[in-house]
Design an enzyme around this catalytic site. Structure first.
Site, mmCIF file in Angstrom:
data_model
loop_
_atom_site.group_PDB
_atom_site.id
_atom_site.type_symbol
_atom_site.label_atom_id
_atom_site.label_comp_id
_atom_site.label_asym_id
_atom_site.label_seq_id
_atom_site.Cartn_x
_atom_site.Cartn_y
_atom_site.Cartn_z
ATOM 1 N N GLY A 193 49.225 42.657 47.674
ATOM 2 C CA GLY A 193 48.699 41.754 46.857
ATOM 3 C C GLY A 193 46.929 41.665 47.283
ATOM 4 O O GLY A 193 46.528 40.515 47.074
ATOM 5 N N GLY A 239 44.363 43.437 46.666
ATOM 6 C CA GLY A 239 43.222 43.560 45.581
ATOM 7 C C GLY A 239 42.860 44.905 45.552
ATOM 8 O O GLY A 239 41.804 45.363 45.377
ATOM 9 N N SER A 240 43.935 45.990 45.519
ATOM 10 C CA SER A 240 43.396 47.576 45.802
ATOM 11 C C SER A 240 42.778 48.084 44.383
ATOM 12 O O SER A 240 42.010 48.688 44.501
ATOM 13 C CB SER A 240 44.687 48.361 46.151
ATOM 14 O OG SER A 240 45.745 47.908 45.245
ATOM 15 N N SER A 241 43.248 47.322 43.442
ATOM 16 C CA SER A 241 42.838 47.866 41.979
ATOM 17 C C SER A 241 41.177 47.583 41.802
ATOM 18 O O SER A 241 40.615 48.367 41.427
ATOM 19 C CB SER A 241 43.603 46.858 40.941
ATOM 20 O OG SER A 241 44.886 47.242 41.016
ATOM 21 N N ALA A 268 39.152 46.978 44.347
ATOM 22 C CA ALA A 268 38.435 47.733 45.202
ATOM 23 C C ALA A 268 38.188 49.216 44.910
ATOM 24 O O ALA A 268 37.283 49.622 44.928
ATOM 25 C CB ALA A 268 39.175 47.705 46.632
ATOM 26 N N ASP A 325 38.124 38.914 43.379
ATOM 27 C CA ASP A 325 38.321 40.103 44.189
ATOM 28 C C ASP A 325 37.307 41.128 43.946
ATOM 29 O O ASP A 325 37.004 42.004 45.028
ATOM 30 C CB ASP A 325 39.929 40.703 43.776
ATOM 31 C CG ASP A 325 40.244 40.705 42.456
ATOM 32 O OD1 ASP A 325 38.996 40.127 41.336
ATOM 33 O OD2 ASP A 325 41.198 41.196 41.852
HETATM 34 O O1 PMV Z 1 47.192 37.606 43.824
HETATM 35 P P1 PMV Z 1 45.864 38.028 43.516
HETATM 36 O O2 PMV Z 1 45.155 38.480 44.194
HETATM 37 O O3 PMV Z 1 45.900 38.715 42.000
HETATM 38 O O4 PMV Z 1 45.011 36.766 42.953
HETATM 39 C C1 PMV Z 1 45.180 36.018 41.769
HETATM 40 C C2 PMV Z 1 44.217 34.949 42.010
HETATM 41 C C3 PMV Z 1 43.831 34.090 40.711
HETATM 42 O O5 PMV Z 1 43.085 33.117 40.895
HETATM 43 C C4 PMV Z 1 45.519 33.364 40.183
HETATM 44 C C5 PMV Z 1 43.532 35.107 39.701
HETATM 45 C C6 PMV Z 1 42.075 35.135 39.673
HETATM 46 O O6 PMV Z 1 41.811 36.391 38.924
HETATM 47 O O7 PMV Z 1 41.345 34.337 40.057
#
Ligand code: PMV
Length: 323
Positions: free
Chosen positions: A108, A110-112, A114, A155
């Protein structure tokens, strides 16, 4: 130039997840796990993608068919990024892209996002189209919304700007923080969580208890603002307190889980200044703040609950050209 190699960092949310989707700020840091992307001009007007780590080999599509179904799962972010770039900066011929990351997409991290950022940055260099960081952000964020319909863009900002940033929904504010160190410990739950599904659950909760939930989001904004100062001052005791308070609100939103909570309590009991989940919640990762002396004890306690320690460096550079 006929080919180029770039890399973009993954990210870790420090404060403000969920509330950042609703027009509040968050703080995110770029980490040293990077996605590498090579782009090459080809004569035929086609898009070709190789991403062997996620099982994509020689995925080929005419440029005119980009963003039309069928889209191979895993290819969407790069495909939409190419399409969005070409819509605003038309070019002749085609593009071959190859991606490789030095981290697993399961964390989780954030590879997409990136991948979307790396694609836009690579194409801008390849075609000699000067784009500012904000323009790269805007095209990559558009791409993320095209594919997953939701998300604050935090991200994407981490992948573009790098470092540690104070970020508000959609990039309304992107403020780099002056951070020189951050003794963070990262624990992975082993559980893959679906951000879209969790966002849906919090939306339902907001519909049912609008006043309560919006108050929680507003209070998280207070935490984020205090954390901004505490982080810059390296006031770890305050940063840790704020992490714990933030975690309390995330529990109230219902996005923690027994596994995350066990890892978080284990870290606190082992002497962490504070600990919380990082990202959408339910699975993925938790973070803890500990000084040099307590680091190993905290790591062992997290491991004791079945968590996996992931060694990351934070505050890393944003998207860049690689030799
Ligand atoms: O778990 P991730 O990296 O998808 O982070 C989500 C963070 C959220 O605030 C719940 C969603 C967002 O896009 O900000």
């Amino acid at each position: 130039m006929s080919s180029i190699k770039v890399s973009a960092p993954a990210k870790l949310m420090l404060f403000g997840e969920h509330s950042v989707v609703h027009n509040h700020p968050c703080i995110v840091t770029a980490v040293d796990q990077r996605l590498y992307l090579e782009a090459e001009k080809i004569i035929e007007p086609t898009f070709v993608l190789d991403a062997p780590q996620i099982g994509i080999k020689n995925y080929t599509k005419p440029i005119v068919k980009l963003r039309k179904n069928p889209i191979k799962p895993g290819a969407a972010f790069v495909e939409f990024a190419v399409s969005n770039f070409l819509r605003s900066h038309k070019q002749l011929g085609g593009i071959r892209i190859k991606t490789k990351s030095n981290f697993s997409s399961k964390f989780g991290f954030g590879s997409s996002s990136a991948a979307a950022v790396a694609t836009i940055a690579a194409l801008s260099k390849l075609y000699n189209v000067a784009l500012t960081k904000k323009q790269i952000f805007d095209l990559a964020y558009m791409t993320v919304l095209d594919v997953q319909r939701a998300g604050s863009g935090f991200d994407v900002a981490a992948a573009v700007y790098g470092g540690t940033i104070y970020f508000t929904t959609g990039g309304k504010q992107i403020i780099p923080l002056k951070i020189t160190s951050l003794p963070l410990i990262v624990g992975y739950t082993g559980i893959k969580a679906s951000t879209t599904q969790i966002l849906h659950q919090t939306e339902e909760k907001e519909k049912k208890y609008p006043k309560l939930i919006t108050t929680i989001y507003k209070n998280i904004e207070e935490i984020v603002d205090e954390a901004k100062t505490a982080l810059e001052k390296k006031n770890w005791k305050n940063v840790g307190d704020l992490m714990n308070i933030n975690q309390g609100y995330l529990e109230a939103l219902g996005v923690s889980s027994p596994k995350l909570s066990a890892m978080i309590y284990a870290a606190r009991e082992a002497g962490a200044y504070g600990a919380k989940l990082s990202g959408a919640g339910v699975g993925d990762c938790m973070i803890a703040l500990g000084n040099h002396n307590s680091k190993f004890i905290i790591q062992n306690s997290i491991k004791g609950t079945g968590g996996q320690i992931i060694n990351v460096k934070v505050n890393e550079p944003g998207v860049r050209v690689e030799k």
